[in-house]
Design an enzyme around this catalytic site. Structure first.
Site: not given
Ligand code: DOR
Ligand code: ZN
Length: 352
Positions: A17, A19, A101, A138, A176, A249
């Protein structure tokens, strides 16, 4: 190769990530310093759903890089109930999107626009299977009746297995992973199913969130699990099985956002990610397997060339700072205040 110095093909981070805005400006340098490429998560506000948003986000990342950086961000598309197969395919075929994703709606940070039912993205998944575009998952159910520590295992049984039965050729990364269940499941699938493993899930079990009090900086999603699961992840990561590869992650939130009434999920491990993985591989007497995990299995799965440049890790203690600055705010890195035994050297040569 001496035991004190390891020269590795330059690694990539297959889940990070970065951002946006001030946070992007503060954190991208850490990932760019450690890795040559990274799969960048799209859970921005608003999320990256269109080809144009993907192009724009890529440009913002490139603009935030330190001068001279060769780092290459690989952008992902965020799937929603309204995702259109032709937009996703157009982005993949143009080289803007490396993957999609899938966040189950409300599973984690900025996933409120995620997918509420797999049936609603059937056409998108069919197209992705046809064009060979990876789906990054996820893997947690969100039902309040399912215990938070069981959400990954229940997702595998109730969502992932039917999804793979419907789309047997779809290339899937279970991101993850945190459980023995996920390790066993992924290991048993054909070559089109793989998994990423974070440094923190290799190092902490769920006790870390409660050690002497509430520890918000050890809270991420999926949460760390029991010790037996951590040991299964360490065995998988260091096994040499190409289905398991590096994905940090790294998920920065300000100290203030973590230490609050409703603290954000995410562990910021980017600054010392390779040092953290090296510690684990060394402890498992598997330093000879670090290069496959960090630098070879990911590119093979994504069908990208191996990096040619190399990095150097040396057995030299490095102290992780307690906090890092972000304007007026602060970030707490994973391993804050600790000393790690291996360090990434700055003077990396480019030949072996
Ligand atoms: O701990 C996490 N943080 N897990 C996720 O899935 C999302 C991430 C974030 O974006 O903060
Ligand atoms: Zn993530």
């Amino acid at each position: 190769m001496s035991e004190e110095r390891l020269i590795l093909r330059c690694p990539d981070d297959w889940h990070v990530h970065l951002r946006d805005d001030d946070m992007l400006a503060a954190v991208v340098k850490y990932t760019a310093h450690q890795f040559r490429r990274a799969i960048v998560m799209p859970n921005l506000k608003p999320p990256v759903t269109t080809v144009q948003q993907g192009l724009d986000y890529r440009q913002r990342i490139l603009s935030a890089l330190p001068a001279g950086s060769a780092f290459e961000p690989l952008i992902t598309a965020y799937l929603t109930d309204a995702s259109k197969a032709d937009e996703i395919a157009r982005g993949f075929e143009a080289g803007v999107f490396a993957a999609c994703k899938l966040y189950p709606a409300n599973a984690t940070t900025n996933s409120d626009q995620g997918v509420t039912s797999i049936a609603l993205i059937h056409d998108v998944l069919e197209t992705m299977q046809r064009i060979d575009m990876p789906l990054l998952i996820h893997g947690e159910v969100t039902s309040s009746e399912v215990d938070v520590f069981d959400r990954e295992a229940v997702f595998i049984d109730t969502v992932l297995m039917p999804l793979l039965a419907n789309f047997p050729e779809l290339r899937v990364v279970l991101e993850h992973i945190t459980t023995q269940d996920a390790v066993d499941f992924v290991a048993a699938q054909s070559g089109n199913v793989a998994a990423t493993i974070t440094p923190h899930h290799l190092e902490i079990n769920r006790n870390a969130m409660f050690e002497g009090g509430m520890r918000p900086h050890m809270y991420c999603l999926p949460t760390a699990k029991r010790e037996g699961h951590r040991l299964a992840l360490r065995a998988a990561a260091t096994s040499g099985n190409p289905k398991f590869f590096l994905g940090t992650d790294s998920a920065p939130h300000t100290l203030q956002a973590k230490e609050s009434d409703c603290g954000c999920a995410g562990i910021f491990n980017a600054p010392y990610a390779l040092e953290a993985y090296a510690k684990v591989f060394d402890e498992e007497q598997a330093m000879h397997r670090l290069e496959g995990f960090a630098s070879e299995f990911g590119p093979a799965f994504y069908r990208l060339p191996l990096n040619e440049a190399t990095i150097v890790l040396e057995r030299r203690p490095v102290q992780v700072p307690a906090t890092l600055r972000l304007g007026n705010a602060e970030l707490r890195p994973f391993h804050a205040g600790a000393t790690l035994p291996w360090r990434l050297m700055d003077d990396a040569p480019t030949t072996r």
